[in-house]
Design an enzyme around this catalytic site. Structure first.
Site, PDB file in Angstrom:
ATOM      1  CG  ASN A   9       1.431  -3.183  -4.748  1.00 39.06           C
ATOM      2  OD1 ASN A   9       2.370  -3.382  -5.291  1.00 39.06           O
ATOM      3  ND2 ASN A   9       0.655  -2.263  -5.148  1.00 39.06           N
ATOM      4  CD  GLU A  98      -0.561   3.118  -7.000  1.00 38.22           C
ATOM      5  OE1 GLU A  98       0.302   2.066  -7.460  1.00 38.22           O
ATOM      6  OE2 GLU A  98      -0.556   3.751  -5.980  1.00 38.22           O
ATOM      7  CD  GLU A 168      -4.705  -0.771  -2.129  1.00 41.16           C
ATOM      8  OE1 GLU A 168      -4.129  -1.328  -1.295  1.00 41.16           O
ATOM      9  OE2 GLU A 168      -4.591  -0.448  -3.202  1.00 41.16           O
ATOM     10  N   GLY A 174      -0.995   6.281  -0.241  1.00 47.38           N
ATOM     11  CA  GLY A 174       0.326   7.140  -0.210  1.00 47.38           C
ATOM     12  C   GLY A 174       0.250   8.504   0.337  1.00 47.38           C
ATOM     13  CB  SER A 214      -1.657   5.462   4.811  1.00 48.75           C
ATOM     14  OG  SER A 214      -1.612   6.232   3.847  1.00 48.75           O
TER      15      SER A 214
HETATM   16  P1  13P Z   1       0.253   2.774   0.806  1.00 45.58           P
HETATM   17  O1  13P Z   1       0.479   1.858   1.809  1.00 45.58           O
HETATM   18  O2  13P Z   1       1.717   3.428   0.338  1.00 45.58           O
HETATM   19  O3  13P Z   1      -0.487   3.923   1.078  1.00 45.58           O
HETATM   20  O4  13P Z   1      -0.319   2.280  -0.694  1.00 45.58           O
HETATM   21  C1  13P Z   1      -1.209   1.137  -0.512  1.00 45.58           C
HETATM   22  C2  13P Z   1      -1.536   0.496  -1.603  1.00 45.58           C
HETATM   23  O5  13P Z   1      -1.798   1.214  -2.974  1.00 45.58           O
HETATM   24  C3  13P Z   1      -1.245  -0.926  -1.604  1.00 45.58           C
HETATM   25  O6  13P Z   1      -1.522  -1.455  -2.882  1.00 45.58           O
END
Ligand code: 13P
Length: 252
Positions: A9, A98, A168, A174, A214
């Site tokens: 993503n 998000e 997630e 992140g 992550s």
């Molecule tokens: P990260 O891998 O940057 O933590 O993001 C995960 C994510 O939200 C993928 O949709």
């Protein structure tokens, strides 16, 4: 047997030209490395046509990160399923945390998008996951159960073959804080049991559940070794070949 499904993503990163350049390198690398899992990348809307062109002839799936819950009309700033399909996209990520957190998407809105995507013949990656507060307050199962039940409301058993669920945990996105492989497996097993109770054991057994939060080259192997982890939805580490290639070749 559930086929591993690893997705990148890109979120609000990579312009059309940057995305196309990277996607072409990725397509060549996937071929060269004999990657045998399903690989998906989700660029920003404006980068989709260039990325679709760049991966032409490769098994890489190009997806959208979001979609409108209407087919056309006066919805300024939105993108309809027919527009995505015309641009060569057949898969859409819906309900990302998000979108829930910053753009007020409720389970009901997400459900209306899921239903529309399926009725337009698209495949869906439905994201679910709890916040740190919810986890610490002992509400993990309540939150996942609601997100799944409402998110999948009115989805037929037949259409479940076109649904992937991405777990997630919001606190792991992140932040560099990954859920342990055991945490992920536990949540995935709960998700599978919830889908079994809503549909059937067979549908639950065939459901692909990705872990996101992550994911990196250094933790993908341990995550994928878990019985209920069938893939990953990768954010930051999907933005360059150096980081993404070792993830999609975790089994090589
Ligand atoms: P990260 O891998 O940057 O933590 O993001 C995960 C994510 O939200 C993928 O949709």
């Amino acid at each position: 047997m559930r086929k591993a499904y690893i997705a990148g993503n890109w979120k609000m990163n990579l312009t059309p030209s940057e995305g196309a350049r990277y996607a072409a390198e990725l397509a060549a690398a996937v071929k060269e490395a004999g990657v045998d899992c399903r690989v998906m990348i989700a660029p920003a809307f404006v980068a989709i046509p260039a990325v679709v062109e760049a991966v032409k002839g490769s098994p890489i799936i190009v997806a959208a990160q979001n979609m409108a819950n209407h087919t056309s009309g006066a919805y300024t700033g939105e993108v309809a399923p027919a527009m995505l399909k015309d641009a060569g996209v057949k898969t859409v990520i819906l309900g990302h945390s998000e979108r829930r957190q910053y753009y007020g998407e409720t389970d009901e809105i997400i459900n209306s998008k899921v239903i529309l995507a399926l009725s337009e013949g698209m495949d869906v990656v439905l994201c679910v996951g709890e916040t740190l507060d919810e986890r610490q307050g002992g509400r993990l199962e309540e939150v996942l159960s609601r997100q799944i039940k409402v998110g999948l409301k009115d989805v037929s058993a037949e259409d479940m073959a076109r649904i992937t669920i991405a777990y997630e945990p919001v606190w792991a996105i992140g932040t560099g804080m990954t859920a342990t492989p055991e945490d992920a497996d536990g949540a995935h097993s709960f998700i599978r049991a919830t889908v079994a109770s809503l549909y059937s054991d067979d549908i639950a057994k065939n459901l692909i559940i990705q872990y996101g939060g992550s994911v990196k080259a250094g933790n993908i192997k341990a995550l994928m070794a878990k019985e209920n982890v069938d893939g990953a939805l990768v954010g930051g580490a999907s933005l360059s070949l150096e980081q993404f290639l070792p993830i999609i070749t975790y089994n090589k």
